[in-house]
Design a protein around this motif. Structure first.
Motif, PDB file in Angstrom:
ATOM      1  N   VAL A 196     -36.062  60.455 -19.983  1.00 16.59           N
ATOM      2  CA  VAL A 196     -35.247  60.912 -21.114  1.00 16.59           C
ATOM      3  C   VAL A 196     -35.936  62.044 -21.867  1.00 16.59           C
ATOM      4  O   VAL A 196     -35.332  63.082 -22.161  1.00 16.59           O
ATOM      5  N   GLY A 197     -37.219  61.861 -22.184  1.00 16.28           N
ATOM      6  CA  GLY A 197     -37.963  62.913 -22.869  1.00 16.28           C
ATOM      7  C   GLY A 197     -38.066  64.175 -22.045  1.00 16.28           C
ATOM      8  O   GLY A 197     -37.978  65.293 -22.569  1.00 16.28           O
ATOM      9  N   ILE A 198     -38.256  64.013 -20.726  1.00 13.12           N
ATOM     10  CA  ILE A 198     -38.336  65.183 -19.843  1.00 13.12           C
ATOM     11  C   ILE A 198     -37.006  65.919 -19.801  1.00 13.12           C
ATOM     12  O   ILE A 198     -36.957  67.154 -19.807  1.00 13.12           O
ATOM     13  N   VAL A 199     -35.912  65.171 -19.796  1.00 11.50           N
ATOM     14  CA  VAL A 199     -34.579  65.787 -19.812  1.00 11.50           C
ATOM     15  C   VAL A 199     -34.390  66.635 -21.063  1.00 11.50           C
ATOM     16  O   VAL A 199     -33.933  67.786 -20.981  1.00 11.50           O
ATOM     17  N   PHE A 200     -34.759  66.085 -22.215  1.00 14.21           N
ATOM     18  CA  PHE A 200     -34.620  66.852 -23.458  1.00 14.21           C
ATOM     19  C   PHE A 200     -35.523  68.083 -23.449  1.00 14.21           C
ATOM     20  O   PHE A 200     -35.162  69.140 -23.988  1.00 14.21           O
ATOM     21  N   ALA A 201     -36.695  67.973 -22.840  1.00 13.74           N
ATOM     22  CA  ALA A 201     -37.592  69.132 -22.738  1.00 13.74           C
ATOM     23  C   ALA A 201     -36.985  70.211 -21.843  1.00 13.74           C
ATOM     24  O   ALA A 201     -37.024  71.405 -22.171  1.00 13.74           O
ATOM     25  N   ILE A 202     -36.406  69.790 -20.719  1.00 17.86           N
ATOM     26  CA  ILE A 202     -35.769  70.746 -19.801  1.00 17.86           C
ATOM     27  C   ILE A 202     -34.603  71.452 -20.484  1.00 17.86           C
ATOM     28  O   ILE A 202     -34.444  72.682 -20.373  1.00 17.86           O
ATOM     29  N   THR A 203     -33.782  70.682 -21.196  1.00 17.30           N
ATOM     30  CA  THR A 203     -32.634  71.299 -21.860  1.00 17.30           C
ATOM     31  C   THR A 203     -33.080  72.316 -22.905  1.00 17.30           C
ATOM     32  O   THR A 203     -32.470  73.386 -23.039  1.00 17.30           O
ATOM     33  N   ALA A 204     -34.142  71.988 -23.634  1.00 16.69           N
ATOM     34  CA  ALA A 204     -34.635  72.917 -24.650  1.00 16.69           C
ATOM     35  C   ALA A 204     -35.208  74.179 -24.007  1.00 16.69           C
ATOM     36  O   ALA A 204     -34.904  75.307 -24.430  1.00 16.69           O
ATOM     37  N   LEU A 205     -36.025  74.011 -22.983  1.00 10.78           N
ATOM     38  CA  LEU A 205     -36.638  75.166 -22.321  1.00 10.78           C
ATOM     39  C   LEU A 205     -35.591  76.064 -21.666  1.00 10.78           C
ATOM     40  O   LEU A 205     -35.779  77.283 -21.574  1.00 10.78           O
ATOM     41  N   SER A 206     -34.481  75.471 -21.238  1.00 11.33           N
ATOM     42  CA  SER A 206     -33.433  76.271 -20.599  1.00 11.33           C
ATOM     43  C   SER A 206     -32.745  77.218 -21.581  1.00 11.33           C
ATOM     44  O   SER A 206     -32.037  78.145 -21.167  1.00 11.33           O
ATOM     45  N   GLU A 207     -32.940  77.001 -22.887  1.00 10.44           N
ATOM     46  CA  GLU A 207     -32.348  77.881 -23.899  1.00 10.44           C
ATOM     47  C   GLU A 207     -33.120  79.186 -24.070  1.00 10.44           C
ATOM     48  O   GLU A 207     -32.595  80.159 -24.620  1.00 10.44           O
ATOM     49  N   ILE A 208     -34.371  79.220 -23.626  1.00 10.83           N
ATOM     50  CA  ILE A 208     -35.252  80.360 -23.899  1.00 10.83           C
ATOM     51  C   ILE A 208     -34.715  81.684 -23.370  1.00 10.83           C
ATOM     52  O   ILE A 208     -34.709  82.686 -24.098  1.00 10.83           O
ATOM     53  N   PRO A 209     -34.240  81.769 -22.099  1.00 11.28           N
ATOM     54  CA  PRO A 209     -33.739  83.064 -21.609  1.00 11.28           C
ATOM     55  C   PRO A 209     -32.648  83.666 -22.486  1.00 11.28           C
ATOM     56  O   PRO A 209     -32.657  84.865 -22.771  1.00 11.28           O
ATOM     57  N   PHE A 210     -31.709  82.829 -22.935  1.00 10.06           N
ATOM     58  CA  PHE A 210     -30.637  83.348 -23.802  1.00 10.06           C
ATOM     59  C   PHE A 210     -31.190  83.814 -25.136  1.00 10.06           C
ATOM     60  O   PHE A 210     -30.809  84.884 -25.639  1.00 10.06           O
ATOM     61  N   LEU A 211     -32.087  83.034 -25.733  1.00 11.78           N
ATOM     62  CA  LEU A 211     -32.601  83.368 -27.054  1.00 11.78           C
ATOM     63  C   LEU A 211     -33.429  84.652 -27.055  1.00 11.78           C
ATOM     64  O   LEU A 211     -33.566  85.302 -28.083  1.00 11.78           O
ATOM     65  N   LEU A 212     -33.986  85.007 -25.920  1.00 10.36           N
ATOM     66  CA  LEU A 212     -34.752  86.251 -25.841  1.00 10.36           C
ATOM     67  C   LEU A 212     -33.871  87.484 -26.026  1.00 10.36           C
ATOM     68  O   LEU A 212     -34.339  88.533 -26.471  1.00 10.36           O
ATOM     69  N   VAL A 213     -32.586  87.347 -25.693  1.00 10.60           N
ATOM     70  CA  VAL A 213     -31.673  88.512 -25.760  1.00 10.60           C
ATOM     71  C   VAL A 213     -30.370  88.158 -26.479  1.00 10.60           C
ATOM     72  O   VAL A 213     -29.368  88.856 -26.311  1.00 10.60           O
ATOM     73  N   ALA A 214     -30.359  87.093 -27.265  1.00 11.08           N
ATOM     74  CA  ALA A 214     -29.115  86.575 -27.847  1.00 11.08           C
ATOM     75  C   ALA A 214     -28.364  87.610 -28.674  1.00 11.08           C
ATOM     76  O   ALA A 214     -27.161  87.819 -28.480  1.00 11.08           O
ATOM     77  N   ASP A 215     -29.059  88.276 -29.608  1.00  5.09           N
ATOM     78  CA  ASP A 215     -28.382  89.235 -30.480  1.00  5.09           C
ATOM     79  C   ASP A 215     -27.768  90.386 -29.685  1.00  5.09           C
ATOM     80  O   ASP A 215     -26.646  90.824 -29.966  1.00  5.09           O
ATOM     81  N   ARG A 216     -28.492  90.862 -28.674  1.00  6.43           N
ATOM     82  CA  ARG A 216     -27.988  91.987 -27.869  1.00  6.43           C
ATOM     83  C   ARG A 216     -26.773  91.576 -27.050  1.00  6.43           C
ATOM     84  O   ARG A 216     -25.804  92.336 -26.925  1.00  6.43           O
ATOM     85  N   ILE A 217     -26.805  90.365 -26.488  1.00  9.77           N
ATOM     86  CA  ILE A 217     -25.679  89.892 -25.685  1.00  9.77           C
ATOM     87  C   ILE A 217     -24.426  89.734 -26.556  1.00  9.77           C
ATOM     88  O   ILE A 217     -23.329  90.135 -26.162  1.00  9.77           O
ATOM     89  N   ILE A 218     -24.591  89.162 -27.733  1.00 10.68           N
ATOM     90  CA  ILE A 218     -23.447  88.965 -28.629  1.00 10.68           C
ATOM     91  C   ILE A 218     -22.872  90.305 -29.075  1.00 10.68           C
ATOM     92  O   ILE A 218     -21.653  90.485 -29.139  1.00 10.68           O
ATOM     93  N   GLU A 219     -23.737  91.272 -29.369  1.00 10.23           N
ATOM     94  CA  GLU A 219     -23.262  92.596 -29.771  1.00 10.23           C
ATOM     95  C   GLU A 219     -22.490  93.270 -28.648  1.00 10.23           C
ATOM     96  O   GLU A 219     -21.531  94.010 -28.897  1.00 10.23           O
ATOM     97  N   ARG A 220     -22.876  93.013 -27.406  1.00  8.39           N
ATOM     98  CA  ARG A 220     -22.233  93.675 -26.264  1.00  8.39           C
ATOM     99  C   ARG A 220     -20.974  92.942 -25.807  1.00  8.39           C
ATOM    100  O   ARG A 220     -19.963  93.580 -25.469  1.00  8.39           O
ATOM    101  N   ILE A 221     -21.007  91.608 -25.761  1.00  2.35           N
ATOM    102  CA  ILE A 221     -19.905  90.834 -25.197  1.00  2.35           C
ATOM    103  C   ILE A 221     -18.975  90.292 -26.271  1.00  2.35           C
ATOM    104  O   ILE A 221     -17.761  90.220 -26.085  1.00  2.35           O
TER     105      ILE A 221
END
Length: 376
Positions: free
Chosen positions: A226-251
């Motif tokens: 369960v803890g590993i699942v929550f860690a995986i889900t959190a880490l999977s957010e990192i790629p989007f957060l690195l470019v979130a503002d730019r993606i929202i401005e474009r799309i």
């Protein structure tokens, strides 16, 4: 970027990670799925009243001062839950804890956004540290809850007690002025559409977080999963957060939210078929295309797409829906469905409902855009 803001964000989301693992504690303690759903729904139910109340009080006394009160009180009030041994006592102490904890993340993010808008900076990079704090805490707890759930409550208390240290010691009296002076080109109609979409999408995420412990136990998986699942889900957010503002401005915020709605429906369906650990880990990595897209696109729209007076109203509605209504439906509704049918059926059912709602919302959005272009 101010390091104190980054550490503060990491700690408030670390506390959110510990809160999510309470569902596993209740499951191990022998409560039924309906009882787990009710216990996990206490926080969102209480937040419907407490969050607006704390925001109102903070507008008079200052956000920093109120954050001290809610975080330190939460650090103390978590312990009676650990001492409780029956459902009714646990319910009572969950209500007490929720009165304070319900305001920790909303107030924390509001303090950070106020600081960013005054001094400059990008919220996506700050929110990235929230994700890191959540992931690190989930991963750490996955290794110790098998020894004793005492460490879950100790970790909750520690992160809540230490988070106020990173608040700046200065008045936030200029908060209202800064908020009301901002302007945006968005409309409350678009905000309403996005809020409805977020409700359907994040309800699925709320159900998942409340009952993934039940799912893994019934599949015979180790408690650490369960803890590993929550860690995986959190880490999977990192790629989007690195470019979130730019993606929202474009799309655009609305398209991002609709995409997140569709993917989370697919993810819930796939989880129901993931009967071994490695398949589950693979499916859970899709989380980075779900919750964070819906949450961030609407949060970004509120603070950069709406005018000052609209922001005050929209921010209250946002937290009522995001932390209140979605968790009530996901937790209580999910628990009833699991007890009536099975955890596998419930994940599949929520997945199909989520996918259907994404399709309907997309059709409504495209029809709205077409009617606007024809009238223009």
């Amino acid at each position: 970027m101010n390091l104190s803001i980054l550490f503060f964000e990491a700690l408030i989301y670390a506390s959110l990670a510990t809160k999510n693992l309470l569902s596993q504690y209740f499951d191990i303690s022998g409560f039924s799925s309906t009882e787990i759903g009710i216990l996990m729904a206490v926080l969102p139910v209480v937040s419907l009243v407490s969050s607006p109340l704390w925001f109102k009080i903070s507008s008079r006394l200052g956000q920093n001062r109120i954050y001290y009160i809610v975080s330190l009180s939460s650090a103390v009030c978590i312990w009676p839950i650990f001492a409780a041994s029956d459902f009714l006592t646990s319910l009572l102490f969950m209500i007490l804890f929720s009165l304070f904890f319900s305001a920790v993340v909303p107030l924390g993010d509001s303090i950070i956004m106020t600081s960013i808008k005054k001094t400059g900076g990008r919220f996506d990079r700050v929110r990235l540290f929230g994700t890191i704090g959540f992931a690190a805490t989930s991963l750490l707890l996955s290794t110790v809850v098998g020894i004793s759930f005492f460490w879950l409550f100790a970790a909750t208390s520690v992160v809540l007690a230490f988070s106020p240290i990173f608040l700046k010691k200065k008045s936030d009296a200029s908060r209202t002025e800064a908020t009301e002076s901002s302007a945006g080109a968005g409309s409350l109609l678009q905000f309403s559409m996005m809020t409805i979409g977020m409700f359907f999408g994040i309800t699925l995420n709320s159900f998942h977080n409340s009952f993934i412990a039940v799912f893994t136990r019934q599949n015979g998986m180790d408690p650490s999963v369960v803890g590993i699942v929550f860690a995986i889900t959190a880490l999977s957010e990192i790629p989007f957060l690195l470019v979130a503002d730019r993606i929202i401005e474009r799309i655009g915020s609305m398209k991002i939210l609709l995409f997140g709605m569709a993917v989370i429906g697919v993810r819930m369906i796939l989880v129901s078929f993931a009967t071994n650990v490695y398949a589950l880990y693979l499916v859970e990595s899709l989380h980075g295309l779900t919750y964070i897209l819906m949450y961030y696109s609407l949060f970004h729209f509120i603070h950069y797409g709406l005018s000052g007076r609209q922001q005050i109203f929209a921010q209250s509605v946002f937290w009522i829906v995001r932390s209140g209504l979605t968790f009530i439906v996901g937790s209580i509704g999910g628990g009833i469905i699991i007890d009536a049918f099975s955890v596998f059926f419930a994940f599949r059912f929520f997945g199909y409902v989520g996918l259907l709602s994404a399709i309907i919302m997309t059709i409504v959005y495209l029809s709205f855009r077409r009617s606007r272009s024809n009238s223009g």
